[in-house]
Design an enzyme around this catalytic site. Structure first.
Site, short mmCIF file in Angstrom:
data_model
loop_
_atom_site.label_atom_id
_atom_site.label_comp_id
_atom_site.label_asym_id
_atom_site.label_seq_id
_atom_site.Cartn_x
_atom_site.Cartn_y
_atom_site.Cartn_z
N LEU A 62 -4.98 2.45 14.84
CA LEU A 62 -4.90 1.18 14.12
C LEU A 62 -3.93 1.40 12.97
CD1 LEU A 62 -8.54 -0.25 13.78
CD2 LEU A 62 -6.71 -1.07 15.24
N ASP A 63 -3.11 0.40 12.70
CA ASP A 63 -2.14 0.53 11.62
C ASP A 63 -2.82 0.81 10.28
OD1 ASP A 63 -0.23 -0.18 13.48
OD2 ASP A 63 -0.28 -2.31 12.94
N TYR A 64 -2.05 1.37 9.38
CA TYR A 64 -2.52 1.67 8.01
C TYR A 64 -3.15 0.44 7.36
CZ TYR A 64 -2.07 3.19 3.09
OH TYR A 64 -2.31 3.52 1.78
N THR A 71 -4.33 -2.24 8.91
CA THR A 71 -5.24 -2.96 9.81
C THR A 71 -6.63 -2.36 9.72
OG1 THR A 71 -3.44 -3.47 11.35
CG2 THR A 71 -5.68 -3.62 12.20
#
Length: 243
Positions: A101-103, A105
Site C-alpha cells: 500500500l502506498d505511503y 494510503t
C-alpha cells in the site's frame, strides 16, 4: 524435491518473486555452493543458506493489519521512515507484507511468512478483489466512471475492468467519494487511474481484501487471521468462490 524459490518462499524468506531475485543475484547457497539457476531443486536433506544464514523453516503466521498513512509497507526503509514491521514488535517470525500500500494510503494489508500464500494473494491471475474508497478532487461524470469500469490505458498497459460506485458528492468543495474494486496490484494503480480521468486522489483507503475488512480495528492495530479465514482466502484464490 522442490524448486529452490518455492522452498525459500515456504520458509518465509520472502515472496516467491523476491526469492527468485535473491537466487539470480547469487545470494543463495545449496550445500555451500552458490546457485543462480531458478530451476534448481532441493530436498529436505540439502543445506540452504540465504546471505550466509542457514534456512530454518518457521511456523506459518498470518495477520491482518490496518495500515495507517505515513507508514511504508516494506520490511525496511533506507530513509528511516516507519515501516509495517515496526507495528509488529512482538512477532518472532520474519513476516513481510502481502503486496503493498502506498505511503499515503491507509487500510487493510496482510502480513505473513508464507511465500506461497503471498503469491496466491497478489498475482492478478487469481483475481483476489480489493476494494478502495477514494476522495478525489473534482466530480467525475458518468462517462469518466465508465472508463474506469471498462479499463483505462496507463503507461504500463490497460487496466482490467473495475467495479466503480459513486458514494457522495460535495459540490461546494468540488470533491467526490468514490468506491472502486480491482483485482490487480500495480504500483499506485488506483491513484494513476483517477489521474487519467482528471480527478487526482486526495485521500485513499483500502476497505477490503477478498472477504476481509478492518472491522473492529483502529489504524495501526492488527489481529491474527483464523485458520478458517486463511482457508477461505486460499479457496477464493483457487476457485473464485468463498469456501
Amino acid at each position: 524435491m522442490e524448486r529452490l524459490q518455492k522452498v525459500l518462499a515456504q520458509a518465509g524468506v520472502a515472496s516467491r518473486r523476491k526469492s527468485e531475485t535473491l537466487i539470480v543475484e547469487g545470494k543463495v547457497k545449496v550445500n555451500g555452493v552458490v546457485v543462480t539457476e531458478l530451476g534448481t531443486k532441493v530436498s529436505n536433506s540439502d543445506r540452504v543458506e540465504v546471505e550466509g544464514i542457514q534456512l530454518v523453516k518457521e511456523n506459518y503466521v498470518y495477520y491482518l493489519l490496518y495500515k495507517p498513512r505515513s507508514v511504508i509497507s516494506t520490511v525496511h526503509d533506507d530513509k528511516g521512515r516507519k515501516t509495517v514491521l515496526d507495528l509488529f514488535p512482538l512477532v518472532e517470525e520474519r513476516v513481510f507484507p502481502v503486496g503493498r500500500l502506498d505511503y499515503d494510503t491507509s487500510g487493510i494489508i496482510l502480513m505473513t511468512n508464507d511465500g506461497d500464500f503471498s503469491y496466491l494473494m497478489t498475482h492478478p491471475k487469481f483475481g483476489i478483489k480489493k476494494k478502495y474508497v477514494a476522495k478525489v478532487k473534482g466530480i467525475p461524470d458518468r462517462e469518466s466512471l465508465r472508463k474506469l469500469e471498462r479499463g483505462i490505458e496507463l503507461d504500463d498497459g490497460k487496466t482490467a475492468p473495475a467495479h466503480v460506485k459513486m458514494q457522495t458528492v460535495d459540490k461546494k468543495a468540488g470533491t467526490a467519494l468514490i468506491e472502486i474494486t480491482i483485482h490487480e496490484g500495480r504500483n499506485r494503480q488506483v491513484r494513476r487511474m483517477f489521474d487519467a480521468i482528471g480527478c487526482p486522489v486526495l485521500k485513499l483507503r483500502r476497505e477490503s481484501f477478498g472477504n476481509l475488512t478492518t472491522h473492529g480495528l483502529n489504524a495501526g492495530e492488527a489481529r491474527e487471521l483464523t485458520k478458517h479465514e486463511v482457508k477461505q482466502l486460499r479457496v477464493l484464490a483457487e476457485t473464485g468462490k468463498i469456501g
